[in-house]
Design an enzyme around this catalytic site. Structure first.
Site, PDB file in Angstrom:
ATOM      1  N   SER A   1      61.259  59.874  24.504  1.00  0.00           N
ATOM      2  CA  SER A   1      61.231  61.230  23.932  1.00  0.00           C
ATOM      3  C   SER A   1      62.088  61.268  22.667  1.00  0.00           C
ATOM      4  O   SER A   1      61.731  61.914  21.679  1.00  0.00           O
ATOM      5  CB  SER A   1      61.772  62.247  24.934  1.00  0.00           C
ATOM      6  OG  SER A   1      61.008  62.241  26.108  1.00  0.00           O
TER       7      SER A   1
ATOM      8  N   LYS B   1      72.415  66.191  27.151  1.00  0.00           N
ATOM      9  CA  LYS B   1      71.369  66.286  26.123  1.00  0.00           C
ATOM     10  C   LYS B   1      71.235  67.683  25.516  1.00  0.00           C
ATOM     11  O   LYS B   1      71.416  68.680  26.206  1.00  0.00           O
ATOM     12  CB  LYS B   1      70.015  65.881  26.734  1.00  0.00           C
ATOM     13  CG  LYS B   1      69.972  64.405  27.080  1.00  0.00           C
ATOM     14  CD  LYS B   1      68.580  63.933  27.405  1.00  0.00           C
ATOM     15  CE  LYS B   1      68.591  62.419  27.600  1.00  0.00           C
ATOM     16  NZ  LYS B   1      67.321  61.911  28.085  1.00  0.00           N
TER      17      LYS B   1
HETATM   18  O1  PNS Z   1      65.133  61.933  31.202  1.00  0.00           O
HETATM   19  P1  PNS Z   1      66.613  61.884  31.527  1.00  0.00           P
HETATM   20  O2  PNS Z   1      67.371  62.913  30.736  1.00  0.00           O
HETATM   21  O3  PNS Z   1      67.196  60.515  31.400  1.00  0.00           O
HETATM   22  O4  PNS Z   1      66.695  62.272  33.075  1.00  0.00           O
HETATM   23  C1  PNS Z   1      67.961  62.356  33.712  1.00  0.00           C
HETATM   24  C2  PNS Z   1      67.874  63.345  34.873  1.00  0.00           C
HETATM   25  C3  PNS Z   1      67.505  64.727  34.352  1.00  0.00           C
HETATM   26  C4  PNS Z   1      66.833  62.858  35.865  1.00  0.00           C
HETATM   27  C5  PNS Z   1      69.279  63.367  35.528  1.00  0.00           C
HETATM   28  O5  PNS Z   1      70.224  63.786  34.577  1.00  0.00           O
HETATM   29  C6  PNS Z   1      69.289  64.286  36.753  1.00  0.00           C
HETATM   30  O6  PNS Z   1      68.912  63.871  37.827  1.00  0.00           O
HETATM   31  N1  PNS Z   1      69.741  65.559  36.546  1.00  0.00           N
HETATM   32  C7  PNS Z   1      69.781  66.547  37.595  1.00  0.00           C
HETATM   33  C8  PNS Z   1      71.239  66.830  37.969  1.00  0.00           C
HETATM   34  C9  PNS Z   1      71.770  65.688  38.824  1.00  0.00           C
HETATM   35  O7  PNS Z   1      71.335  65.475  39.945  1.00  0.00           O
HETATM   36  N2  PNS Z   1      72.740  64.958  38.255  1.00  0.00           N
HETATM   37  C10 PNS Z   1      73.321  63.819  38.923  1.00  0.00           C
HETATM   38  C11 PNS Z   1      72.476  62.569  38.686  1.00  0.00           C
HETATM   39  S1  PNS Z   1      72.937  61.322  39.800  1.00  0.00           S
END
Ligand code: PNS
Length: 159
Positions: A127, A41
């Site tokens: 969002s 994003k």
């Molecule tokens: O609101 P979103 O962007 O859909 O949330 C996604 C989010 C930020 C929760 C996910 O990308 C995340 O957990 N990011 C942290 C890094 C991570 O652990 N990545 C692997 C996900 S299994």
């Protein structure tokens, strides 16, 4: 004490997010709102801004704490002894997106993911839709908190 985390980009936090967080706050003794980074994003707001907006919008919930999650969510959960991730689901498409992450997080840190169906009155809010509407002059007053609404207006004025 069962602690849970509601993770997300929150760019910015919407009333849909706030509803899921409010419901989670009734189910768990402590709820972290984990403002994280999604490498897929481009954000409108910096991490600090997203945290500040979430804090101000959620200040009425005494057992909710907004935190930054830098790095892997599973690692953060392990470090803070959080065993439950809560996510809102608006659609089957959301489930398709969330399912692999839930399996991965369970594998990495034995964290369970609990899905809450979105409130039918709020299931259309995201969002991305809020930002799209705002950028075309649409009124999003009913979709976000007063704080987020003001921040979106400021953001448009400085662009
Ligand atoms: O609101 P979103 O962007 O859909 O949330 C996604 C989010 C930020 C929760 C996910 O990308 C995340 O957990 N990011 C942290 C890094 C991570 O652990 N990545 C692997 C996900 S299994």
């Amino acid at each position: 004490m069962t602690k849970a985390i509601v993770p997300g980009s929150f760019d910015p936090l919407t009333n849909g997010h706030a509803d899921v967080i409010a419901r989670a706050s009734q189910m768990f003794t402590k709820v972290y709102v984990g403002v994280a980074h999604n490498s897929a994003k481009n954000y409108w707001f910096t991490l600090e801004e997203r945290i500040a907006l979430a804090k101000e919008s959620l200040k009425q919930f005494p057992n909710v704490e907004v935190v930054a999650v830098e790095g892997l969510l599973a690692a953060w959960c392990a470090a803070h002894e959080v065993k439950v991730i809560v996510k809102g689901l608006r659609s089957g498409q959301d489930f398709e997106y969330e399912y692999p992450q839930a399996v991965l997080n369970a594998d990495l840190a034995a964290v369970e993911t609990v899905f809450l169906p979105s409130n039918p009155q709020l299931g259309h809010i995201s969002s991305s839709i809020v930002k799209e509407l705002v950028s075309y002059g649409g009124n999003v007053e009913n979709l976000v908190s007063k704080t987020v609404f003001a921040a979106l207006k400021r953001r448009l004025e400085t662009n």
